[in-house]
Scaffold this motif. Structure first.
Motif, mmCIF file in Angstrom:
data_model
loop_
_atom_site.group_PDB
_atom_site.id
_atom_site.type_symbol
_atom_site.label_atom_id
_atom_site.label_comp_id
_atom_site.label_asym_id
_atom_site.label_seq_id
_atom_site.Cartn_x
_atom_site.Cartn_y
_atom_site.Cartn_z
ATOM 1 N N VAL A 103 0.839 -1.204 0.000
ATOM 2 C CA VAL A 103 0.000 0.000 0.000
ATOM 3 C C VAL A 103 0.870 1.248 0.000
ATOM 4 O O VAL A 103 0.584 2.229 -0.695
ATOM 5 C CB VAL A 103 -0.975 -0.014 1.193
ATOM 6 C CG1 VAL A 103 -1.717 1.301 1.320
ATOM 7 C CG2 VAL A 103 -1.956 -1.168 1.061
ATOM 8 N N ALA A 104 1.963 1.235 0.764
ATOM 9 C CA ALA A 104 2.874 2.383 0.808
ATOM 10 C C ALA A 104 3.512 2.632 -0.558
ATOM 11 O O ALA A 104 3.676 3.791 -0.966
ATOM 12 C CB ALA A 104 3.951 2.156 1.870
ATOM 13 N N VAL A 105 3.871 1.572 -1.268
ATOM 14 C CA VAL A 105 4.439 1.725 -2.608
ATOM 15 C C VAL A 105 3.417 2.374 -3.543
ATOM 16 O O VAL A 105 3.751 3.288 -4.308
ATOM 17 C CB VAL A 105 4.912 0.361 -3.164
ATOM 18 C CG1 VAL A 105 5.174 0.421 -4.656
ATOM 19 C CG2 VAL A 105 6.147 -0.105 -2.427
ATOM 20 N N LEU A 106 2.163 1.933 -3.485
ATOM 21 C CA LEU A 106 1.133 2.525 -4.336
ATOM 22 C C LEU A 106 0.940 4.001 -4.008
ATOM 23 O O LEU A 106 0.878 4.845 -4.905
ATOM 24 C CB LEU A 106 -0.193 1.775 -4.193
ATOM 25 C CG LEU A 106 -1.365 2.356 -4.983
ATOM 26 C CD1 LEU A 106 -1.072 2.350 -6.476
ATOM 27 C CD2 LEU A 106 -2.637 1.597 -4.686
ATOM 28 N N LEU A 107 0.866 4.339 -2.726
ATOM 29 C CA LEU A 107 0.690 5.738 -2.344
ATOM 30 C C LEU A 107 1.888 6.583 -2.770
ATOM 31 O O LEU A 107 1.724 7.713 -3.246
ATOM 32 C CB LEU A 107 0.471 5.848 -0.836
ATOM 33 C CG LEU A 107 -0.875 5.339 -0.332
ATOM 34 C CD1 LEU A 107 -0.930 5.393 1.188
ATOM 35 C CD2 LEU A 107 -2.014 6.119 -0.934
ATOM 36 N N ALA A 108 3.087 6.051 -2.617
ATOM 37 C CA ALA A 108 4.280 6.790 -3.030
ATOM 38 C C ALA A 108 4.275 7.017 -4.541
ATOM 39 O O ALA A 108 4.615 8.110 -5.008
ATOM 40 C CB ALA A 108 5.540 6.039 -2.600
ATOM 41 N N LEU A 109 3.874 6.016 -5.309
ATOM 42 C CA LEU A 109 3.797 6.177 -6.762
ATOM 43 C C LEU A 109 2.777 7.251 -7.144
ATOM 44 O O LEU A 109 3.033 8.062 -8.034
ATOM 45 C CB LEU A 109 3.437 4.848 -7.429
ATOM 46 C CG LEU A 109 4.553 3.830 -7.595
ATOM 47 C CD1 LEU A 109 3.985 2.503 -8.070
ATOM 48 C CD2 LEU A 109 5.590 4.344 -8.569
ATOM 49 N N VAL A 110 1.622 7.255 -6.474
ATOM 50 C CA VAL A 110 0.601 8.259 -6.779
ATOM 51 C C VAL A 110 1.137 9.648 -6.471
ATOM 52 O O VAL A 110 0.947 10.585 -7.244
ATOM 53 C CB VAL A 110 -0.702 7.973 -6.005
ATOM 54 C CG1 VAL A 110 -1.658 9.155 -6.090
ATOM 55 C CG2 VAL A 110 -1.377 6.715 -6.534
ATOM 56 N N LEU A 111 1.824 9.809 -5.345
ATOM 57 C CA LEU A 111 2.372 11.118 -4.991
ATOM 58 C C LEU A 111 3.470 11.556 -5.954
ATOM 59 O O LEU A 111 3.576 12.730 -6.293
ATOM 60 C CB LEU A 111 2.913 11.096 -3.566
ATOM 61 C CG LEU A 111 1.855 11.123 -2.461
ATOM 62 C CD1 LEU A 111 2.506 10.927 -1.103
ATOM 63 C CD2 LEU A 111 1.078 12.417 -2.499
ATOM 64 N N LEU A 112 4.295 10.627 -6.398
ATOM 65 C CA LEU A 112 5.426 10.996 -7.245
ATOM 66 C C LEU A 112 5.050 11.228 -8.705
ATOM 67 O O LEU A 112 5.495 12.203 -9.316
ATOM 68 C CB LEU A 112 6.518 9.929 -7.162
ATOM 69 C CG LEU A 112 7.262 9.837 -5.833
ATOM 70 C CD1 LEU A 112 8.233 8.674 -5.846
ATOM 71 C CD2 LEU A 112 7.987 11.144 -5.554
ATOM 72 N N VAL A 113 4.262 10.332 -9.293
ATOM 73 C CA VAL A 113 4.007 10.424 -10.732
ATOM 74 C C VAL A 113 2.544 10.654 -11.083
ATOM 75 O O VAL A 113 2.220 10.831 -12.256
ATOM 76 C CB VAL A 113 4.527 9.172 -11.479
ATOM 77 C CG1 VAL A 113 6.024 9.061 -11.366
ATOM 78 C CG2 VAL A 113 3.842 7.916 -10.991
ATOM 79 N N GLY A 114 1.651 10.633 -10.111
ATOM 80 C CA GLY A 114 0.230 10.815 -10.375
ATOM 81 C C GLY A 114 -0.491 9.482 -10.467
ATOM 82 O O GLY A 114 0.140 8.425 -10.567
ATOM 83 N N PRO A 115 -1.830 9.509 -10.440
ATOM 84 C CA PRO A 115 -2.585 8.254 -10.354
ATOM 85 C C PRO A 115 -2.538 7.387 -11.612
ATOM 86 O O PRO A 115 -2.432 6.164 -11.498
ATOM 87 C CB PRO A 115 -4.016 8.703 -10.055
ATOM 88 C CG PRO A 115 -4.072 10.126 -10.439
ATOM 89 C CD PRO A 115 -2.691 10.678 -10.322
ATOM 90 N N ILE A 116 -2.613 7.979 -12.794
ATOM 91 C CA ILE A 116 -2.680 7.150 -14.011
ATOM 92 C C ILE A 116 -1.372 6.389 -14.234
ATOM 93 O O ILE A 116 -1.398 5.158 -14.400
ATOM 94 C CB ILE A 116 -3.072 8.008 -15.234
ATOM 95 C CG1 ILE A 116 -4.420 8.697 -15.003
ATOM 96 C CG2 ILE A 116 -3.084 7.179 -16.502
ATOM 97 C CD1 ILE A 116 -5.592 7.773 -14.831
#
Length: 174
Positions: A103-116
């Protein structure tokens, strides 16, 4: 009261809730009703399908006893499998920590590069690392899933996605 009647009553209640959501959301502004209106319409469609499905089938097919679980019949030449010992507590916390890490990896990815892009990277990574599908099928499913999310939110609902913290850095290369 028969089981079919009970299920029809519940379906009509759910249908009336979705209709109520549509009525209430009509007082919202055009952007505010972008989420509840399509969801309520989709809910009405699914509820109507459920009503048709449960009323066109025989009552014998609708009966299900959730409490009784039948033991599968073993082939005559096979023996029952030995009982596995319960997992120790150390493996449970490791599995929980791994789940929180995912879950932390997914949240970090959303914060860094955006949801799509995060959806694409995360889903592709999950399919490839879990060996759920072959790499080719995993990438095809990932692309279809990401495209459907983009079409729903970006095109149909017209929402501007968050581009992430790395957007200025990425734009400087372009």
């Amino acid at each position: 009261m028969s089981r079919r009647t009970q299920e029809n009553i519940v379906a009509v209640i759910v249908l009336s809730i979705f209709i109520g959501v549509i009525v209430v959301s009509m007082d919202f502004g055009p952007r505010a009703r972008m989420i509840p209106l399509p969801l309520a319409i989709f809910g009405i469609i699914l509820t109507l399908v459920q009503l048709v499905w449960q009323n066109l089938r025989s009552t014998d097919e609708l009966q299900m006893d959730m409490i009784s679980v039948s033991k599968p019949a073993l082939a005559p030449e096979t023996e029952a499998a030995p009982v596995q010992p319960a997992r120790d507590k150390s493996s449970n916390w490791k599995r929980e920590a791994a789940a929180y890490g995912i879950v932390a990896v997914l949240l970090a990815l959303v914060l860094l590069v955006g949801p799509i892009p995060a959806i694409f990277l995360f889903t592709a990574g999950y399919f490839l690392l879990s060996h759920q599908y072959s790499w080719k099928a995993g990438l095809i499913y990932t692309a279809l899933f990401t495209a459907s999310i983009y079409l729903l939110f970006g095109v149909a609902l017209g929402m501007q996605p968050y581009h992430g913290l790395l957007a200025p850095l990425i734009d400087s290369f372009g």
